[in-house]
Enzyme design. Structure first.
Site, PDB file in Angstrom:
ATOM      1  N   LYS A 279     -13.000  -1.912  -0.253  1.00 14.95           N
ATOM      2  CA  LYS A 279     -13.178  -0.729  -0.786  1.00 14.95           C
ATOM      3  C   LYS A 279     -13.110  -0.601  -2.371  1.00 14.95           C
ATOM      4  CE  LYS A 279     -10.174   1.686   1.565  1.00 14.95           C
ATOM      5  NZ  LYS A 279      -9.345   0.749   2.311  1.00 14.95           N
TER       6      LYS A 279
ATOM      7  N   ARG B 150      -6.722   9.749   4.975  1.00 17.03           N
ATOM      8  CA  ARG B 150      -6.206   8.674   5.769  1.00 17.03           C
ATOM      9  C   ARG B 150      -5.559   9.479   7.060  1.00 17.03           C
ATOM     10  NH1 ARG B 150      -5.184   4.381   1.775  1.00 17.03           N
ATOM     11  NH2 ARG B 150      -4.409   2.451   2.600  1.00 17.03           N
TER      12      ARG B 150
ATOM     13  N   ARG C  79      -4.919 -12.156  -1.314  1.00 19.88           N
ATOM     14  CA  ARG C  79      -4.504 -11.180  -2.586  1.00 19.88           C
ATOM     15  C   ARG C  79      -3.227 -11.105  -2.920  1.00 19.88           C
ATOM     16  NH1 ARG C  79      -7.053  -5.133  -1.748  1.00 19.88           N
ATOM     17  NH2 ARG C  79      -4.957  -4.601  -0.804  1.00 19.88           N
TER      18      ARG C  79
ATOM     19  N   ARG D  93       1.641  -7.187  -5.083  1.00 19.47           N
ATOM     20  CA  ARG D  93       1.925  -5.869  -4.407  1.00 19.47           C
ATOM     21  C   ARG D  93       2.649  -6.527  -3.263  1.00 19.47           C
ATOM     22  NH1 ARG D  93      -3.497  -2.544  -2.904  1.00 19.47           N
ATOM     23  NH2 ARG D  93      -2.241  -2.113  -1.137  1.00 19.47           N
TER      24      ARG D  93
ATOM     25  N   ARG E 103       0.057  -2.068   8.610  1.00 19.08           N
ATOM     26  CA  ARG E 103      -0.823  -1.375   7.876  1.00 19.08           C
ATOM     27  C   ARG E 103      -2.114  -1.195   8.997  1.00 19.08           C
ATOM     28  NH1 ARG E 103      -1.176  -4.165   2.096  1.00 19.08           N
ATOM     29  NH2 ARG E 103      -2.734  -2.757   1.684  1.00 19.08           N
TER      30      ARG E 103
HETATM   31  P1  AMP Z   1      -4.274   1.520  -0.451  1.00 21.68           P
HETATM   32  O1  AMP Z   1      -4.083   0.954  -2.045  1.00 21.68           O
HETATM   33  O2  AMP Z   1      -5.099   2.070  -0.236  1.00 21.68           O
HETATM   34  O3  AMP Z   1      -4.074  -0.047   0.316  1.00 21.68           O
HETATM   35  O4  AMP Z   1      -2.664   2.035  -0.231  1.00 21.68           O
HETATM   36  C1  AMP Z   1      -1.587   1.458  -0.476  1.00 21.68           C
HETATM   37  C2  AMP Z   1      -0.420   2.254   0.348  1.00 21.68           C
HETATM   38  O5  AMP Z   1      -0.365   3.481  -0.507  1.00 21.68           O
HETATM   39  C3  AMP Z   1      -0.754   2.624   1.693  1.00 21.68           C
HETATM   40  O6  AMP Z   1      -0.428   1.618   2.673  1.00 21.68           O
HETATM   41  C4  AMP Z   1       0.142   3.776   1.790  1.00 21.68           C
HETATM   42  O7  AMP Z   1       1.382   3.609   1.895  1.00 21.68           O
HETATM   43  C5  AMP Z   1      -0.132   4.403   0.614  1.00 21.68           C
HETATM   44  N1  AMP Z   1      -1.282   5.359   0.480  1.00 21.68           N
HETATM   45  C6  AMP Z   1      -2.392   5.124   0.043  1.00 21.68           C
HETATM   46  N2  AMP Z   1      -3.415   6.223  -0.074  1.00 21.68           N
HETATM   47  C7  AMP Z   1      -2.829   7.005   1.061  1.00 21.68           C
HETATM   48  C8  AMP Z   1      -3.067   8.048   1.604  1.00 21.68           C
HETATM   49  N3  AMP Z   1      -4.258   8.891   1.498  1.00 21.68           N
HETATM   50  N4  AMP Z   1      -2.296   8.927   2.551  1.00 21.68           N
HETATM   51  C9  AMP Z   1      -0.982   8.143   2.610  1.00 21.68           C
HETATM   52  N5  AMP Z   1      -0.665   7.044   2.210  1.00 21.68           N
HETATM   53  C10 AMP Z   1      -1.291   6.644   0.988  1.00 21.68           C
END
Ligand code: AMP
Length: 190
Positions: free
Chosen positions: A14, A89, A128, A134, A146
């Protein structure tokens, strides 16, 4: 005004695709994961709270996430549209987003989901993790959590917009350019 939700499990590409879409369509890319990482980098109270959830592969509570997203949207009054990446989400986030856009007499134009199967995701995220720095990319148990959270809490958001006739799916496997071509065509038609 065209607002896109770029959807799909963690590691489906994404972020990579959103950056290219942003350039092609002049839209603004908002990644809630990036916003949280930025808060963590600045050691803010919001970042400190978010970190404990993120490192376990859990979702940050809706109350925190929705407020942060709205603030970010409001920072960009003159946009052609937003690409929402990693948001909404949960169903509660989707409902809050729709209500927020409705107040502005706007709405989501479409949701496009990148489909990648679970084992491919684990391989991609571990790879990654070697360079992303991360914590949530370097531990297989966290990655699998996740994916589980995505299946349980996030995938219903696809159905939520599907009922409104707004969801579609694209295969997220192939070269970045191949996927971008399909995605670009789909966004043009929104
Ligand atoms: P991402 O970079 O989108 O993979 O997000 C990394 C982490 O950030 C996720 O595993 C969640 O812990 C948190 N996170 C990101 N976006 C959201 C969201 N919309 N709602 C809740 N937690 C989020």
């Amino acid at each position: 005004m065209k607002h896109l939700i770029l959807f799909g499990p963690p590691g489906s590409g994404k972020g990579t695709q959103a950056k290219q879409l942003e350039e092609k369509f002049g839209m603004i890319h908002i990644s809630t994961g990036d916003l949280f990482r930025n808060e963590i980098g600045n050691n803010t109270p919001l970042g400190i709270e978010a970190k404990s959830f993120m490192n376990k592969g859990q979702l940050v509570p809706d109350s925190v996430t929705i407020g942060m997203l709205k603030n970010k949207v409001e920072m960009h009054p003159d946009v052609k549209g937003f690409i929402f990446d990693g948001f909404p989400r949960t169903i509660q986030q989707a409902e809050a987003l729709d209500a927020f856009l409705k107040e502005r007499e706007e709405s989501i134009s479409g949701l496009i989901s990148l489909k990648v199967d679970d084992e491919e995701i684990v391989v991609r995220l571990l790879e990654r993790g070697k360079t992303s720095g991360r914590a949530d990319d370097s531990n297989e148990e966290v990655i699998r959590n996740r994916i589980k959270v995505y299946g349980e809490q996030t995938s219903p958001v696809y159905d939520y917009y599907d009922k409104k006739g707004k969801s579609q799916e694209i295969l997220g496997v192939g070269t970045i350019d191949e996927i971008f071509n399909k995605l670009g065509d789909a966004v043009e038609k929104l």
